[in-house]
Design a protein around this motif. Structure first.
Motif, PDB file in Angstrom:
ATOM      1  N   GLN A   1       3.972  16.699  -4.171  1.00  0.00           N
ATOM      2  CA  GLN A   1       5.351  16.232  -4.293  1.00  0.00           C
ATOM      3  C   GLN A   1       6.173  16.664  -3.081  1.00  0.00           C
ATOM      4  O   GLN A   1       6.968  15.889  -2.547  1.00  0.00           O
ATOM      5  CB  GLN A   1       5.970  16.767  -5.592  1.00  0.00           C
ATOM      6  CG  GLN A   1       7.342  16.209  -5.909  1.00  0.00           C
ATOM      7  CD  GLN A   1       8.480  16.963  -5.246  1.00  0.00           C
ATOM      8  OE1 GLN A   1       8.318  18.147  -4.926  1.00  0.00           O
ATOM      9  NE2 GLN A   1       9.604  16.306  -5.043  1.00  0.00           N
ATOM     10  N   SER A   2       5.966  17.896  -2.648  1.00  0.00           N
ATOM     11  CA  SER A   2       6.701  18.371  -1.469  1.00  0.00           C
ATOM     12  C   SER A   2       6.225  17.669  -0.202  1.00  0.00           C
ATOM     13  O   SER A   2       7.022  17.417   0.709  1.00  0.00           O
ATOM     14  CB  SER A   2       6.530  19.884  -1.331  1.00  0.00           C
ATOM     15  OG  SER A   2       5.172  20.225  -1.117  1.00  0.00           O
ATOM     16  N   PHE A   3       4.945  17.331  -0.125  1.00  0.00           N
ATOM     17  CA  PHE A   3       4.439  16.618   1.041  1.00  0.00           C
ATOM     18  C   PHE A   3       4.978  15.189   1.102  1.00  0.00           C
ATOM     19  O   PHE A   3       5.442  14.724   2.147  1.00  0.00           O
ATOM     20  CB  PHE A   3       2.912  16.592   1.033  1.00  0.00           C
ATOM     21  CG  PHE A   3       2.276  17.949   1.079  1.00  0.00           C
ATOM     22  CD1 PHE A   3       2.876  18.978   1.781  1.00  0.00           C
ATOM     23  CD2 PHE A   3       1.081  18.208   0.427  1.00  0.00           C
ATOM     24  CE1 PHE A   3       2.299  20.236   1.836  1.00  0.00           C
ATOM     25  CE2 PHE A   3       0.498  19.459   0.476  1.00  0.00           C
ATOM     26  CZ  PHE A   3       1.111  20.475   1.173  1.00  0.00           C
ATOM     27  N   LEU A   4       4.919  14.492  -0.030  1.00  0.00           N
ATOM     28  CA  LEU A   4       5.355  13.097  -0.061  1.00  0.00           C
ATOM     29  C   LEU A   4       6.860  12.960   0.094  1.00  0.00           C
ATOM     30  O   LEU A   4       7.345  11.905   0.517  1.00  0.00           O
ATOM     31  CB  LEU A   4       4.896  12.439  -1.363  1.00  0.00           C
ATOM     32  CG  LEU A   4       3.536  11.712  -1.313  1.00  0.00           C
ATOM     33  CD1 LEU A   4       2.412  12.679  -0.964  1.00  0.00           C
ATOM     34  CD2 LEU A   4       3.249  11.049  -2.652  1.00  0.00           C
ATOM     35  N   ALA A   5       7.591  14.011  -0.245  1.00  0.00           N
ATOM     36  CA  ALA A   5       9.045  13.959  -0.089  1.00  0.00           C
ATOM     37  C   ALA A   5       9.458  13.880   1.376  1.00  0.00           C
ATOM     38  O   ALA A   5      10.590  13.495   1.681  1.00  0.00           O
ATOM     39  CB  ALA A   5       9.685  15.176  -0.758  1.00  0.00           C
ATOM     40  N   GLU A   6       8.545  14.262   2.291  1.00  0.00           N
ATOM     41  CA  GLU A   6       8.846  14.216   3.719  1.00  0.00           C
ATOM     42  C   GLU A   6       8.588  12.847   4.337  1.00  0.00           C
ATOM     43  O   GLU A   6       8.913  12.619   5.501  1.00  0.00           O
ATOM     44  CB  GLU A   6       8.004  15.266   4.459  1.00  0.00           C
ATOM     45  CG  GLU A   6       8.262  16.680   4.001  1.00  0.00           C
ATOM     46  CD  GLU A   6       9.687  17.112   4.267  1.00  0.00           C
ATOM     47  OE1 GLU A   6      10.226  16.738   5.334  1.00  0.00           O
ATOM     48  OE2 GLU A   6      10.273  17.800   3.418  1.00  0.00           O
ATOM     49  N   ILE A   7       8.017  11.912   3.589  1.00  0.00           N
ATOM     50  CA  ILE A   7       7.730  10.582   4.128  1.00  0.00           C
ATOM     51  C   ILE A   7       9.028   9.782   4.214  1.00  0.00           C
ATOM     52  O   ILE A   7       9.789   9.720   3.243  1.00  0.00           O
ATOM     53  CB  ILE A   7       6.704   9.855   3.234  1.00  0.00           C
ATOM     54  CG1 ILE A   7       5.377  10.611   3.230  1.00  0.00           C
ATOM     55  CG2 ILE A   7       6.499   8.419   3.709  1.00  0.00           C
ATOM     56  CD1 ILE A   7       4.335   9.994   2.336  1.00  0.00           C
ATOM     57  N   PRO A   8       9.318   9.164   5.357  1.00  0.00           N
ATOM     58  CA  PRO A   8      10.545   8.350   5.468  1.00  0.00           C
ATOM     59  C   PRO A   8      10.535   7.184   4.485  1.00  0.00           C
ATOM     60  O   PRO A   8       9.555   6.428   4.404  1.00  0.00           O
ATOM     61  CB  PRO A   8      10.503   7.855   6.922  1.00  0.00           C
ATOM     62  CG  PRO A   8       9.588   8.803   7.627  1.00  0.00           C
ATOM     63  CD  PRO A   8       8.576   9.239   6.617  1.00  0.00           C
ATOM     64  N   VAL A   9      11.613   7.050   3.757  1.00  0.00           N
ATOM     65  CA  VAL A   9      11.707   5.977   2.774  1.00  0.00           C
ATOM     66  C   VAL A   9      11.738   4.615   3.460  1.00  0.00           C
ATOM     67  O   VAL A   9      11.294   3.605   2.886  1.00  0.00           O
ATOM     68  CB  VAL A   9      12.959   6.184   1.897  1.00  0.00           C
ATOM     69  CG1 VAL A   9      13.064   5.082   0.835  1.00  0.00           C
ATOM     70  CG2 VAL A   9      12.927   7.547   1.227  1.00  0.00           C
ATOM     71  N   ALA A  10      12.232   4.580   4.691  1.00  0.00           N
ATOM     72  CA  ALA A  10      12.324   3.306   5.406  1.00  0.00           C
ATOM     73  C   ALA A  10      10.950   2.677   5.615  1.00  0.00           C
ATOM     74  O   ALA A  10      10.826   1.447   5.610  1.00  0.00           O
ATOM     75  CB  ALA A  10      13.014   3.522   6.756  1.00  0.00           C
ATOM     76  N   VAL A  11       9.927   3.498   5.800  1.00  0.00           N
ATOM     77  CA  VAL A  11       8.578   2.964   5.992  1.00  0.00           C
ATOM     78  C   VAL A  11       8.108   2.257   4.718  1.00  0.00           C
ATOM     79  O   VAL A  11       7.507   1.167   4.775  1.00  0.00           O
ATOM     80  CB  VAL A  11       7.615   4.098   6.376  1.00  0.00           C
ATOM     81  CG1 VAL A  11       6.189   3.578   6.505  1.00  0.00           C
ATOM     82  CG2 VAL A  11       8.060   4.758   7.668  1.00  0.00           C
ATOM     83  N   ILE A  12       8.368   2.861   3.586  1.00  0.00           N
ATOM     84  CA  ILE A  12       7.952   2.266   2.313  1.00  0.00           C
ATOM     85  C   ILE A  12       8.764   1.016   2.020  1.00  0.00           C
ATOM     86  O   ILE A  12       8.227   0.002   1.536  1.00  0.00           O
ATOM     87  CB  ILE A  12       8.100   3.307   1.187  1.00  0.00           C
ATOM     88  CG1 ILE A  12       7.219   4.517   1.492  1.00  0.00           C
ATOM     89  CG2 ILE A  12       7.750   2.708  -0.161  1.00  0.00           C
ATOM     90  CD1 ILE A  12       7.380   5.645   0.522  1.00  0.00           C
ATOM     91  N   GLU A  13      10.052   1.051   2.319  1.00  0.00           N
ATOM     92  CA  GLU A  13      10.879  -0.135   2.099  1.00  0.00           C
ATOM     93  C   GLU A  13      10.448  -1.283   2.987  1.00  0.00           C
ATOM     94  O   GLU A  13      10.464  -2.456   2.569  1.00  0.00           O
ATOM     95  CB  GLU A  13      12.343   0.220   2.350  1.00  0.00           C
ATOM     96  CG  GLU A  13      12.928   1.165   1.316  1.00  0.00           C
ATOM     97  CD  GLU A  13      14.362   1.535   1.612  1.00  0.00           C
ATOM     98  OE1 GLU A  13      14.825   1.202   2.728  1.00  0.00           O
ATOM     99  OE2 GLU A  13      15.025   2.141   0.747  1.00  0.00           O
ATOM    100  N   ALA A  14      10.035  -0.987   4.202  1.00  0.00           N
ATOM    101  CA  ALA A  14       9.539  -2.036   5.087  1.00  0.00           C
ATOM    102  C   ALA A  14       8.266  -2.669   4.536  1.00  0.00           C
ATOM    103  O   ALA A  14       8.075  -3.894   4.630  1.00  0.00           O
ATOM    104  CB  ALA A  14       9.289  -1.463   6.476  1.00  0.00           C
ATOM    105  N   ALA A  15       7.395  -1.845   3.955  1.00  0.00           N
ATOM    106  CA  ALA A  15       6.177  -2.387   3.352  1.00  0.00           C
ATOM    107  C   ALA A  15       6.505  -3.257   2.142  1.00  0.00           C
ATOM    108  O   ALA A  15       5.870  -4.295   1.923  1.00  0.00           O
ATOM    109  CB  ALA A  15       5.264  -1.238   2.939  1.00  0.00           C
ATOM    110  N   ARG A  16       7.513  -2.877   1.377  1.00  0.00           N
ATOM    111  CA  ARG A  16       7.925  -3.692   0.235  1.00  0.00           C
ATOM    112  C   ARG A  16       8.497  -5.027   0.691  1.00  0.00           C
ATOM    113  O   ARG A  16       8.245  -6.073   0.073  1.00  0.00           O
ATOM    114  CB  ARG A  16       8.954  -2.932  -0.595  1.00  0.00           C
ATOM    115  CG  ARG A  16       8.385  -1.738  -1.345  1.00  0.00           C
ATOM    116  CD  ARG A  16       9.494  -0.944  -2.003  1.00  0.00           C
ATOM    117  NE  ARG A  16       8.974   0.190  -2.753  1.00  0.00           N
ATOM    118  CZ  ARG A  16       9.748   1.143  -3.286  1.00  0.00           C
ATOM    119  NH1 ARG A  16      11.075   1.092  -3.132  1.00  0.00           N
ATOM    120  NH2 ARG A  16       9.191   2.143  -3.952  1.00  0.00           N
ATOM    121  N   VAL A  17       9.263  -5.006   1.783  1.00  0.00           N
ATOM    122  CA  VAL A  17       9.821  -6.248   2.311  1.00  0.00           C
ATOM    123  C   VAL A  17       8.713  -7.188   2.764  1.00  0.00           C
ATOM    124  O   VAL A  17       8.803  -8.414   2.593  1.00  0.00           O
ATOM    125  CB  VAL A  17      10.793  -5.938   3.467  1.00  0.00           C
ATOM    126  CG1 VAL A  17      11.226  -7.222   4.179  1.00  0.00           C
ATOM    127  CG2 VAL A  17      12.011  -5.190   2.949  1.00  0.00           C
TER     128      VAL A  17
END
Length: 283
Positions: A167-183
């Motif tokens: 959880q602490s590791f994944l919290a450091e992932i930029p949300v913008a990268v995931i949102e771009a993949a969703r787009v």
């Protein structure tokens, strides 16, 4: 001498002092392992001397006896059982902890802090307190001396720690990268496998290594719940301490061999381990 020069000298002196302290601590931690390795190559007579003799003749008798050359039990079934239990439980922990950590860090569920506290609270109960209920359950289910019972136990024991770490590791992932993949139309399984997992690979490696070490070293449940068929390496090691005495050279040889998988895994994943454990340390 200028102020900047004095400051540079102080910084260099402080760095040299910290470096020396790190070397001393490293040597202090390494000495018991070196002592155990040296003792494993001595005969029982030389290993039992006090003070120990560093110039004693070296021999492989301890390793030969450990591997059953003297007519003793073979360690291979126990080593295989430990490998199966540790690897299988670690894989199950990663498969369960990864989506749980994603739900608690990136796509957060309601009251996610309460969920994390619940996971942590499961580790507050002493392991020995749950030994009798688990033994009775295993006995009634006919799963005593079964390696897959240990796989289930090790998975449940390591899962809370794995969720907390990941959880602490994944919290450091930029949300913008995931949102771009969703787009781009990526669904959740694709996002987890092709976006989140590669970025968080150091954290996954660190979590896997720690879970593997905890599973490999576990003794209490393996000692009580196994017999001959599902005996693990730590349980096999305790068999060298008998009423006839403590065979120090043989025990050191066995301890070194049983520790090699953990040492090899730590050495192979040391880069990923350092990266994973340092995630989030620098903001």
């Amino acid at each position: 001498m200028s102020t900047n020069a004095l400051r540079v000298r102080r910084v260099r002196g402080k760095g040299a002092g910290l470096g020396l302290l790190a070397w001393l601590l490293g040597i202090a931690f390494f000495l018991p392992i070196a002592w155990m390795a040296l003792t494993s190559f001595h005969s029982e007579q030389d290993a039992a001397t006090n003070p120990p003799s560093f110039a004693a003749a070296l021999t492989l008798d301890g390793y030969r006896e450990f591997f059953g050359a003297g007519g003793g039990a073979s360690p291979w079934p126990a080593l295989i059982n430990s490998t199966v239990a540790s690897v299988a439980s670690t894989l199950l922990v990663l498969l369960l902890a990864f989506p749980a950590a994603y739900a608690l860090s990136i796509n957060r569920v309601r009251k996610w802090t309460d969920v994390l506290f619940f996971f942590l609270s499961t580790k507050m109960l002493p392991a020995v307190a749950g030994l009798l209920p688990i033994y009775l359950f295993a006995k009634n289910a006919g799963m005593l001396d079964n390696i897959w019972l240990l796989v289930i136990l090790y998975t449940s024991m390591n899962l809370p720690i794995a969720v907390w770490m990941m959880q602490s590791f994944l919290a450091e992932i930029p949300v913008a990268v995931i949102e771009a993949a969703r787009v781009d139309g990526a669904r959740l399984p694709t996002i987890l496998a092709r976006v989140v997992a590669p970025i968080s690979l150091p954290g996954i490696a660190a979590t896997a290594l720690i879970c593997f070490i905890f599973s490999w070293n576990e003794l209490l449940f393996a000692r009580v719940l196994t017999g001959v068929v599902a005996e693990t390496a730590p349980v096999f090691l305790t068999g060298f301490i008998t009423s006839q005495g403590l065979f120090l050279a043989k025990v050191c040889a066995a301890s070194l061999v049983i520790s090699l998988p953990v040492l090899a895994a730590g050495f192979a994943a040391q880069d990923k381990l350092v990266q994973g454990l340092s995630l989030g340390a620098v903001k």
